[in-house]
Design an enzyme around this catalytic site. Structure first.
Site, PDB file in Angstrom:
ATOM      1  N   SER A 119       6.376   1.378   0.849  1.00  0.00           N
ATOM      2  CA  SER A 119       7.522   1.829   0.080  1.00  0.00           C
ATOM      3  C   SER A 119       8.420   2.713   0.958  1.00  0.00           C
ATOM      4  CB  SER A 119       7.053   2.553  -1.191  1.00  0.00           C
ATOM      5  OG  SER A 119       8.121   2.800  -2.057  1.00  0.00           O
ATOM      6  N   HIS A 175      10.068  -3.128  -2.594  1.00  0.00           N
ATOM      7  CA  HIS A 175      10.104  -3.477  -4.027  1.00  0.00           C
ATOM      8  C   HIS A 175      11.187  -4.543  -4.246  1.00  0.00           C
ATOM      9  CE1 HIS A 175       7.701   0.195  -4.713  1.00  0.00           C
ATOM     10  NE2 HIS A 175       8.592   0.828  -3.983  1.00  0.00           N
ATOM     11  N   GLU A 230       6.629  -6.254  -3.605  1.00  0.00           N
ATOM     12  CA  GLU A 230       5.487  -5.384  -3.863  1.00  0.00           C
ATOM     13  C   GLU A 230       4.175  -6.121  -3.575  1.00  0.00           C
ATOM     14  OE1 GLU A 230       5.810  -3.888  -7.827  1.00  0.00           O
ATOM     15  OE2 GLU A 230       7.543  -2.621  -7.359  1.00  0.00           O
TER      16      GLU A 230
END
Length: 316
Positions: free
Chosen positions: A159, A201, A228
């Site tokens: 992330s 994401h 993800e």
């Protein structure tokens, strides 16, 4: 006077010394090649844990010296607790947390020594701006480069940790349905991936428009969108593979024509001749022509991947 090559070998030998408190594992038979693992977030920690398992493997296996860098997280203790359990269950024997709340802490010689001695460093999620506020132009950031470039350490990030791996980092961006000039704001990242901009994401948060906006601003860099529970693994100068349950989207705008410099900030952009490559999990491409079992990429994809795996400058 010793040659530059001799000096680099001597420096690499010094960097290989273990940090205090860590027993040195057996010396590898051959020098490891540096790997980057960029994870799109929400990696599986409960079932197969394929991505984290691969991180341990590429770092050297169960006896590798691993650090979990939690500087991006607003809750470093909670972030470390989650990874501590998973890595222990995967058999990793030497895993420790490391955190920086300020640039002053990232100047600590003991912390720098720990980074230099690590075989694998995993950067947690959170906020990439928080991470870079603590690391920018510090000895700790330079130690990450030396660990990767000189010792062949595996550097992973999920992330926000993935976004910060690139030199030009997506700092702020809206979930734009279509690209426009002010959809994103770029800032300086760690620079371990020198010729790309990473977004995470990716499909889950519909981020194609904002990554196209970033590529419009910097067409010399690749756009890398990672879903993800998906990881892009880059072996420096040699190969890439995609792990997990999603896909990696690559945008190559080096031949693109656009009106990004002529349009108003919030007007839709015209982007012509953008190359898009979609690599689902299980994809692997070898660029050195030494692995006859791995398929060769078609010419356009090869040109994209050659830029993706190209080593950037060491900031050390």
């Amino acid at each position: 006077m010793p040659s530059r090559r001799d000096s680099l070998r001597a420096l690499a030998g010094l960097l290989a010394l273990p940090a205090a408190g860590w027993a040195a594992p057996p010396a590898p038979a051959t020098r490891r090649s540096g790997h980057l693992i960029a994870v799109g977030g929400a990696e599986d920690r409960e079932r197969d844990r394929l991505i984290l398992r691969r991180f341990v493997e590429l770092s050297g296996g169960p006896r590798a010296r691993l650090l979990v860098l939690t500087a991006a997280s607003a809750d470093p203790e909670g972030s470390w607790a989650g990874y501590q359990r998973v890595f222990a269950e995967l058999g990793a024997q030497h895993v420790e947390p490391i955190d920086f709340r300020s640039a002053d802490e990232a100047h600590d010689p003991a912390a720098v020594e720990r980074l230099l001695a690590a075989d694998g460093i995993y950067i947690s999620g959170g906020d990439q701006r928080r991470l870079m506020a603590a690391l920018w132009e510090t000895p700790a950031a330079r130690a990450l480069h030396r660990a990767f470039h000189l010792r062949g350490a595996c550097i992973g990030g999920t992330s926000a940790g993935a976004a910060a791996l690139s030199r030009q980092m997506l700092a702020i961006g809206e979930p734009a349905l279509r690209p426009y000039r002010d959809a994103v704001s770029l800032d300086i990242g760690l620079g371990l991936l020198a010729y790309a901009i990473i977004d995470q994401h990716f499909n889950e948060r519909h981020r194609l428009g904002r990554l196209l906006s970033a590529v419009a601003l910097r067409p010399d860099l690749l756009g890398v969108g990672i879903d993800e529970d998906t990881a892009l693994v880059i072996e420096r100068g040699r190969a890439i593979e995609v792990l997990g349950n999603g896909a990696v989207t690559l945008l190559d705008g080096r031949q693109m024509r656009s009106n990004v410099r002529d349009t108003d900030p919030e007007d839709p952009l015209q982007l012509l001749d953008v190359r898009l490559h979609l690599l689902p999990a299980g994809s692997r491409f070898e660029l050195t022509d030494t692995d006859t079992d791995t398929p060769q990429p078609p010419p356009a994809l090869r040109r994209t991947l050659e830029l993706l795996v190209r080593p950037g400058p060491i900031r050390g």
